[in-house]
Design a protein around this motif. Structure first.
Motif, mmCIF file in Angstrom:
data_model
loop_
_atom_site.group_PDB
_atom_site.id
_atom_site.type_symbol
_atom_site.label_atom_id
_atom_site.label_comp_id
_atom_site.label_asym_id
_atom_site.label_seq_id
_atom_site.Cartn_x
_atom_site.Cartn_y
_atom_site.Cartn_z
ATOM 1 N N ASP A 1 -31.797 1.396 54.043
ATOM 2 C CA ASP A 1 -32.633 1.206 52.135
ATOM 3 C C ASP A 1 -31.730 1.881 50.791
ATOM 4 O OD1 ASP A 1 -31.438 4.295 52.990
ATOM 5 O OD2 ASP A 1 -33.331 5.397 51.502
ATOM 6 N N ARG A 2 -30.060 1.185 51.236
ATOM 7 C CA ARG A 2 -29.395 1.826 50.122
ATOM 8 C C ARG A 2 -28.516 0.167 50.402
ATOM 9 N NH1 ARG A 2 -27.620 6.524 49.310
ATOM 10 N NH2 ARG A 2 -27.051 5.355 47.746
ATOM 11 N N THR A 3 -28.352 -0.382 49.342
ATOM 12 C CA THR A 3 -27.076 -1.868 48.992
ATOM 13 C C THR A 3 -26.052 -1.647 48.443
ATOM 14 O OG1 THR A 3 -27.564 -2.017 46.809
ATOM 15 C CG2 THR A 3 -29.776 -2.884 48.158
ATOM 16 N N PHE A 4 -25.260 -2.864 48.747
ATOM 17 C CA PHE A 4 -23.810 -2.702 48.787
ATOM 18 C C PHE A 4 -23.528 -1.892 47.057
ATOM 19 C CE2 PHE A 4 -22.696 -5.300 51.562
ATOM 20 C CZ PHE A 4 -22.041 -5.568 52.033
ATOM 21 N N LYS A 5 -24.778 -2.304 45.901
ATOM 22 C CA LYS A 5 -24.400 -2.048 44.816
ATOM 23 C C LYS A 5 -25.220 -0.290 44.769
ATOM 24 C CE LYS A 5 -25.715 -6.536 42.310
ATOM 25 N NZ LYS A 5 -26.567 -7.230 41.640
ATOM 26 N N ASP A 6 -25.956 -0.108 45.957
ATOM 27 C CA ASP A 6 -26.197 1.657 45.395
ATOM 28 C C ASP A 6 -24.974 2.551 45.994
ATOM 29 O OD1 ASP A 6 -28.410 1.016 44.789
ATOM 30 O OD2 ASP A 6 -29.393 0.765 47.102
ATOM 31 N N CYS B 1 -14.748 -5.913 54.294
ATOM 32 C CA CYS B 1 -14.875 -6.796 55.578
ATOM 33 C C CYS B 1 -16.207 -7.803 55.835
ATOM 34 C CB CYS B 1 -13.925 -6.549 56.343
ATOM 35 S SG CYS B 1 -12.995 -5.444 56.648
ATOM 36 N N MET B 2 -17.575 -7.131 55.590
ATOM 37 C CA MET B 2 -18.547 -7.965 55.807
ATOM 38 C C MET B 2 -18.960 -8.341 55.062
ATOM 39 S SD MET B 2 -17.810 -7.868 59.261
ATOM 40 C CE MET B 2 -16.738 -6.670 60.760
ATOM 41 N N GLY B 3 -19.382 -8.576 53.304
ATOM 42 C CA GLY B 3 -19.796 -8.898 53.021
ATOM 43 C C GLY B 3 -20.962 -10.344 53.361
ATOM 44 N N SER B 4 -19.683 -11.171 53.964
ATOM 45 C CA SER B 4 -20.174 -12.266 54.292
ATOM 46 C C SER B 4 -21.771 -12.252 55.135
ATOM 47 C CB SER B 4 -19.457 -13.133 54.941
ATOM 48 O OG SER B 4 -18.799 -12.452 55.884
ATOM 49 N N LEU B 5 -21.650 -10.744 55.848
ATOM 50 C CA LEU B 5 -23.190 -10.312 56.739
ATOM 51 C C LEU B 5 -24.074 -10.790 56.159
ATOM 52 C CD1 LEU B 5 -21.592 -8.088 59.236
ATOM 53 C CD2 LEU B 5 -21.837 -10.593 59.351
ATOM 54 N N TRP B 6 -24.303 -10.235 55.317
ATOM 55 C CA TRP B 6 -25.009 -10.071 53.939
ATOM 56 C C TRP B 6 -25.300 -11.587 53.022
ATOM 57 C CZ3 TRP B 6 -28.240 -6.155 55.336
ATOM 58 C CH2 TRP B 6 -27.557 -5.558 56.410
ATOM 59 N N MET C 1 -16.448 -13.941 48.550
ATOM 60 C CA MET C 1 -15.381 -13.850 47.696
ATOM 61 C C MET C 1 -15.567 -12.710 46.585
ATOM 62 S SD MET C 1 -15.304 -18.451 47.275
ATOM 63 C CE MET C 1 -16.809 -18.691 47.443
ATOM 64 N N THR C 2 -17.152 -12.944 45.758
ATOM 65 C CA THR C 2 -16.813 -11.864 44.528
ATOM 66 C C THR C 2 -17.322 -10.862 44.726
ATOM 67 O OG1 THR C 2 -18.349 -13.193 43.741
ATOM 68 C CG2 THR C 2 -16.364 -14.513 42.928
ATOM 69 N N LEU C 3 -17.546 -9.909 46.080
ATOM 70 C CA LEU C 3 -18.189 -8.764 46.183
ATOM 71 C C LEU C 3 -17.915 -7.818 45.248
ATOM 72 C CD1 LEU C 3 -20.289 -7.452 47.811
ATOM 73 C CD2 LEU C 3 -18.454 -7.329 49.270
ATOM 74 N N GLY C 4 -16.600 -7.438 44.828
ATOM 75 C CA GLY C 4 -15.973 -5.982 44.355
ATOM 76 C C GLY C 4 -17.003 -7.029 42.653
ATOM 77 N N GLN C 5 -17.145 -7.988 42.302
ATOM 78 C CA GLN C 5 -17.231 -8.064 41.037
ATOM 79 C C GLN C 5 -18.971 -7.796 40.601
ATOM 80 O OE1 GLN C 5 -15.152 -9.583 42.255
ATOM 81 N NE2 GLN C 5 -13.210 -10.358 40.759
ATOM 82 N N VAL C 6 -19.793 -8.392 41.588
ATOM 83 C CA VAL C 6 -20.460 -8.372 42.094
ATOM 84 C C VAL C 6 -21.730 -6.761 41.996
ATOM 85 C CG1 VAL C 6 -22.765 -9.006 42.872
ATOM 86 C CG2 VAL C 6 -21.598 -10.605 43.172
ATOM 87 N N ALA C 7 -21.415 -5.893 43.264
ATOM 88 C CA ALA C 7 -21.033 -4.380 43.339
ATOM 89 C C ALA C 7 -21.307 -3.728 41.610
ATOM 90 C CB ALA C 7 -20.729 -3.921 44.325
ATOM 91 N N LEU C 8 -19.913 -4.259 42.137
ATOM 92 C CA LEU C 8 -19.511 -3.186 40.128
ATOM 93 C C LEU C 8 -20.205 -3.557 39.393
ATOM 94 C CD1 LEU C 8 -15.714 -3.044 41.303
ATOM 95 C CD2 LEU C 8 -17.663 -0.926 41.421
ATOM 96 N N GLN C 9 -20.586 -5.067 38.952
ATOM 97 C CA GLN C 9 -21.283 -5.233 37.587
ATOM 98 C C GLN C 9 -22.130 -4.390 36.932
ATOM 99 O OE1 GLN C 9 -20.106 -8.094 36.027
ATOM 100 N NE2 GLN C 9 -21.515 -7.512 34.549
ATOM 101 N N PRO C 10 -23.425 -3.800 38.159
ATOM 102 C CA PRO C 10 -24.160 -2.540 36.652
ATOM 103 C C PRO C 10 -23.615 -1.370 36.429
ATOM 104 C CG PRO C 10 -25.106 -3.320 39.290
ATOM 105 C CD PRO C 10 -23.461 -4.229 39.636
ATOM 106 N N LEU C 11 -22.305 -0.939 37.035
ATOM 107 C CA LEU C 11 -21.201 0.133 36.214
ATOM 108 C C LEU C 11 -21.039 -0.643 35.242
ATOM 109 C CD1 LEU C 11 -20.336 1.131 39.984
ATOM 110 C CD2 LEU C 11 -21.144 2.419 38.484
#
Length: 247
Positions: free
Chosen positions: A19-24, A60-65, A69-79
């Motif tokens: 129930d938790r996402t990368f962003k969560d 390492c495994m963001g591509s599984l979801w 390429m830009t997972l950090g930018q995406v995950a931290l954008q809400p913050l």
């Protein structure tokens, strides 16, 4: 070089967090580290958080979801949008297998030590548990080896295993990294006389500490005998000696 100080740390709970996402997970970790450092949301635009600040994001495994390429930018954008992190903060993505978190910390330390930033954030988020099972994560771990010439590392594993008296016969159902660790354990046993009982004692100690840690994925005690008796993964390692799949 400038002196470097770690002024805040945090860690989310480990587990099968469907129930938790990368962003969560990123939000929880960053909010807690800001609190531990004595910073508040308003401080992101104040002099107490000098700009330019930087961030290093390990994964390492963001591509599984479906995110690459830009997972950090995406995950931290809400913050950033909520004012908890500075606008236009440079985010560097780090992918280095088990060393990803350490490399992110190293990058943050270097930013501060060299004067590129007065404050730098190192954060790592990983989600390995998928609703369709662990197969995708296990397969992806094998891709961390030499995918261009896979027979080279397999032959090297077989050679090292044979030299340590181990038959290297990987089986399905677990990550190839466990096979690698089994070879390393066999080499240590051959060189230093280490016994399976000694490895089991270390694993039991870790399980028993985990039982007292509210953020541990597994919270039950084990004896060395329990560890030895668990299902064999790759000799000499039983399941209780191996890392589980988790978020």
């Amino acid at each position: 070089m400038d002196p470097v100080f770690i002024i805040g740390t945090s860690c989310t709970a480990f587990g099968k967090l469907s129930d938790r996402t990368f962003k969560d997970l990123a939000r929880e970790a960053v909010r807690e580290v800001l609190a531990d450092a004595g910073l508040t949301a308003g401080d992101a635009d104040a002099a107490s958080v000098p700009r330019p600040g930087t961030a290093w994001f390990a994964n390492c495994m963001g591509s599984l979801w479906g995110q690459c390429m830009t997972l950090g930018q995406v995950a931290l954008q809400p913050l950033i949008r909520d004012g908890l992190l500075p606008l236009h903060m440079p985010v560097t993505n780090v992918e280095s297998a088990c060393a990803s978190g350490s490399k992110a910390l190293l990058g943050a330390v270097r930013d501060v030590a060299t004067g590129m930033a007065e404050v730098s954030l190192a954060v790592g988020v990983e989600k390995l548990v998928r609703p369709d099972g662990n197969g995708a994560a296990i397969a992806a771990m094998a891709e961390a080896y030499d995918s261009f010439d896979p027979e080279e590392w397999r032959a090297e594993h077989r050679r090292r295993a044979a030299a340590a008296g181990l038959d290297y016969v990987p089986t399905a159902g677990h990550a190839v990294t466990m096979d690698t660790y089994a070879v390393m354990a066999a080499e240590h046993m051959a060189r230093f006389g280490t016994t399976p009982a000694q490895i089991a004692a270390g694993a039991a100690k870790n399980h028993n500490h985990g039982a007292a840690n509210p953020k541990a994925q597994y919270r039950f005690t084990m004896t060395a005998a329990d560890v030895i008796a668990d299902r064999m993964v790759m000799p000499p390692l039983t399941r209780a000696m191996c890392a589980p799949i988790g978020d």
